[in-house]
Design a protein around this motif. Sequence first.
Motif, PDB file in Angstrom:
ATOM      1  N   THR A 132     -13.756   5.990   1.651  1.00 33.66           N
ATOM      2  CA  THR A 132     -12.271   6.440   1.723  1.00 33.66           C
ATOM      3  C   THR A 132     -11.933   4.958   2.839  1.00 33.66           C
ATOM      4  O   THR A 132     -12.663   4.751   3.804  1.00 33.66           O
ATOM      5  CB  THR A 132     -11.689   7.579   3.144  1.00 33.66           C
ATOM      6  N   ASN A 133     -10.464   5.167   2.410  1.00 34.84           N
ATOM      7  CA  ASN A 133      -9.745   3.535   3.273  1.00 34.84           C
ATOM      8  C   ASN A 133      -8.761   3.893   3.303  1.00 34.84           C
ATOM      9  O   ASN A 133      -7.745   4.820   3.020  1.00 34.84           O
ATOM     10  CB  ASN A 133     -10.727   2.078   2.510  1.00 34.84           C
ATOM     11  N   VAL A 134      -7.826   2.645   4.084  1.00 31.21           N
ATOM     12  CA  VAL A 134      -6.659   1.980   4.760  1.00 31.21           C
ATOM     13  C   VAL A 134      -6.392   0.946   4.999  1.00 31.21           C
ATOM     14  O   VAL A 134      -6.626   0.140   4.585  1.00 31.21           O
ATOM     15  CB  VAL A 134      -6.921   3.208   6.292  1.00 31.21           C
ATOM     16  N   PHE A 135      -5.000   0.882   4.293  1.00 28.43           N
ATOM     17  CA  PHE A 135      -4.192  -0.653   4.294  1.00 28.43           C
ATOM     18  C   PHE A 135      -2.986  -0.703   4.618  1.00 28.43           C
ATOM     19  O   PHE A 135      -2.215   0.414   4.314  1.00 28.43           O
ATOM     20  CB  PHE A 135      -4.347  -0.809   3.113  1.00 28.43           C
ATOM     21  N   ARG A 136      -3.210  -1.599   5.045  1.00 25.61           N
ATOM     22  CA  ARG A 136      -2.069  -1.774   5.668  1.00 25.61           C
ATOM     23  C   ARG A 136      -0.914  -3.036   5.321  1.00 25.61           C
ATOM     24  O   ARG A 136      -1.811  -4.435   5.660  1.00 25.61           O
ATOM     25  CB  ARG A 136      -1.626  -1.855   7.425  1.00 25.61           C
ATOM     26  N   GLY A 137       0.025  -3.564   4.541  1.00 28.56           N
ATOM     27  CA  GLY A 137       0.010  -5.521   4.598  1.00 28.56           C
ATOM     28  C   GLY A 137       1.577  -5.130   4.065  1.00 28.56           C
ATOM     29  O   GLY A 137       2.270  -4.551   4.150  1.00 28.56           O
ATOM     30  N   THR A 138       2.131  -6.610   3.831  1.00 31.48           N
ATOM     31  CA  THR A 138       2.871  -7.106   3.253  1.00 31.48           C
ATOM     32  C   THR A 138       3.746  -7.258   1.875  1.00 31.48           C
ATOM     33  O   THR A 138       2.952  -8.336   1.555  1.00 31.48           O
ATOM     34  CB  THR A 138       4.106  -7.562   4.345  1.00 31.48           C
ATOM     35  N   ARG A 139       4.957  -7.076   1.505  1.00 30.09           N
ATOM     36  CA  ARG A 139       4.903  -7.310  -0.107  1.00 30.09           C
ATOM     37  C   ARG A 139       5.608  -8.689   0.352  1.00 30.09           C
ATOM     38  O   ARG A 139       7.000  -7.861   0.588  1.00 30.09           O
ATOM     39  CB  ARG A 139       5.557  -6.587  -0.460  1.00 30.09           C
ATOM     40  N   THR A 140       5.815 -10.028  -0.802  1.00 34.32           N
ATOM     41  CA  THR A 140       7.272 -10.455  -0.954  1.00 34.32           C
ATOM     42  C   THR A 140       6.900 -10.934  -2.155  1.00 34.32           C
ATOM     43  O   THR A 140       5.516 -11.975  -2.629  1.00 34.32           O
ATOM     44  CB  THR A 140       6.407 -11.389   0.144  1.00 34.32           C
ATOM     45  N   GLY A 141       8.448 -10.517  -2.754  1.00 27.29           N
ATOM     46  CA  GLY A 141       7.878 -10.585  -4.171  1.00 27.29           C
ATOM     47  C   GLY A 141       6.830  -9.844  -4.704  1.00 27.29           C
ATOM     48  O   GLY A 141       7.133  -8.573  -4.464  1.00 27.29           O
ATOM     49  N   TYR A 158      -5.131   6.328  -4.607  1.00 28.67           N
ATOM     50  CA  TYR A 158      -4.751   5.389  -3.714  1.00 28.67           C
ATOM     51  C   TYR A 158      -3.532   5.982  -3.648  1.00 28.67           C
ATOM     52  O   TYR A 158      -2.601   5.884  -4.892  1.00 28.67           O
ATOM     53  CB  TYR A 158      -4.146   3.981  -4.457  1.00 28.67           C
ATOM     54  N   ARG A 159      -3.222   6.031  -2.713  1.00 26.44           N
ATOM     55  CA  ARG A 159      -1.669   6.971  -2.495  1.00 26.44           C
ATOM     56  C   ARG A 159      -0.429   6.677  -1.366  1.00 26.44           C
ATOM     57  O   ARG A 159      -0.650   5.391  -0.416  1.00 26.44           O
ATOM     58  CB  ARG A 159      -1.972   7.778  -1.447  1.00 26.44           C
ATOM     59  N   LEU A 160      -0.084   5.404  -1.942  1.00 29.00           N
ATOM     60  CA  LEU A 160       0.769   4.132  -1.061  1.00 29.00           C
ATOM     61  C   LEU A 160       2.530   4.873  -1.413  1.00 29.00           C
ATOM     62  O   LEU A 160       2.822   5.192  -1.510  1.00 29.00           O
ATOM     63  CB  LEU A 160       1.798   2.639  -2.688  1.00 29.00           C
ATOM     64  N   ARG A 161       2.628   4.070   0.484  1.00 30.55           N
ATOM     65  CA  ARG A 161       3.430   4.386   1.101  1.00 30.55           C
ATOM     66  C   ARG A 161       4.454   3.590   1.260  1.00 30.55           C
ATOM     67  O   ARG A 161       4.030   2.030   2.172  1.00 30.55           O
ATOM     68  CB  ARG A 161       3.740   5.263   2.690  1.00 30.55           C
ATOM     69  N   ILE A 162       6.259   3.352   0.857  1.00 27.83           N
ATOM     70  CA  ILE A 162       6.398   2.041   1.503  1.00 27.83           C
ATOM     71  C   ILE A 162       7.491   2.310   1.998  1.00 27.83           C
ATOM     72  O   ILE A 162       7.940   2.641   2.398  1.00 27.83           O
ATOM     73  CB  ILE A 162       7.364   1.432   0.232  1.00 27.83           C
ATOM     74  N   ASN A 163       7.505   1.458   2.859  1.00 25.37           N
ATOM     75  CA  ASN A 163       9.083   1.242   4.224  1.00 25.37           C
ATOM     76  C   ASN A 163       9.366  -0.110   4.428  1.00 25.37           C
ATOM     77  O   ASN A 163       8.526  -1.287   5.140  1.00 25.37           O
ATOM     78  CB  ASN A 163       8.042   1.553   5.749  1.00 25.37           C
ATOM     79  N   GLY A 164      10.394  -0.535   3.450  1.00 25.48           N
ATOM     80  CA  GLY A 164      10.726  -2.110   3.913  1.00 25.48           C
ATOM     81  C   GLY A 164      10.175  -2.741   3.298  1.00 25.48           C
ATOM     82  O   GLY A 164       9.291  -2.454   1.813  1.00 25.48           O
ATOM     83  N   ASN A 165       8.948  -3.836   3.510  1.00 24.94           N
ATOM     84  CA  ASN A 165       8.487  -4.580   2.728  1.00 24.94           C
ATOM     85  C   ASN A 165       7.276  -4.332   3.009  1.00 24.94           C
ATOM     86  O   ASN A 165       6.418  -4.703   2.617  1.00 24.94           O
ATOM     87  CB  ASN A 165       8.652  -6.143   3.122  1.00 24.94           C
ATOM     88  N   GLU A 166       6.919  -2.796   3.925  1.00 28.24           N
ATOM     89  CA  GLU A 166       5.010  -3.135   4.558  1.00 28.24           C
ATOM     90  C   GLU A 166       4.893  -1.940   3.550  1.00 28.24           C
ATOM     91  O   GLU A 166       5.675  -0.859   2.709  1.00 28.24           O
ATOM     92  CB  GLU A 166       5.377  -1.986   5.757  1.00 28.24           C
ATOM     93  N   VAL A 167       3.448  -1.987   3.100  1.00 31.82           N
ATOM     94  CA  VAL A 167       2.609  -1.277   1.927  1.00 31.82           C
ATOM     95  C   VAL A 167       1.543  -0.556   2.907  1.00 31.82           C
ATOM     96  O   VAL A 167       0.531  -1.326   3.313  1.00 31.82           O
ATOM     97  CB  VAL A 167       2.221  -2.735   1.165  1.00 31.82           C
TER      98      VAL A 167
END
Length: 132
Positions: free
Chosen positions: A67-76, A44-53
């Motif tokens: 192959t899958n894609v993910f878009r999420g938000t990090r809180t803590g 898995y290759r993660l990219r961070i943009n502010g609190n977006e993952v």
Amino acid sequence: MGSRGIVIALLGTIGFAASTSVEAQCVAPPTIAGVWHANDGGTYRLRINGNEVWWIGMSGDNGRSWTNVFRGTRTGNVIQGDWADIVGHSGRGTLTLRVSGTAFMERTGATGSGFGGQRWGRPCNDTEGHPG
């Protein structure tokens, strides 16, 4: 050299080998961005943009099986978001992940079907920054 001399020579060699062995010491990555490996065999290759993952996850055969894609938000230490297969299966759903530091994540919740990963870890980088 008698048998006593051979024993002393061997002990000296063993002592030298033990004293010169070097073990890699892992250094925690500075952020969660980068390459992760999961217990589903994927990378898995993660990219961070502010609190977006964002990530792209690929099976161990370079993404030919899935192959899958993910878009999420990090809180803590929690990441919540949506995933979808783009190669292989036709699964989709949501994931909730708990992040521990910058080197371990685990799935704590999910909807949908077909997502296999439950635990993620990082490759070890030794103190010189070389992948282990």
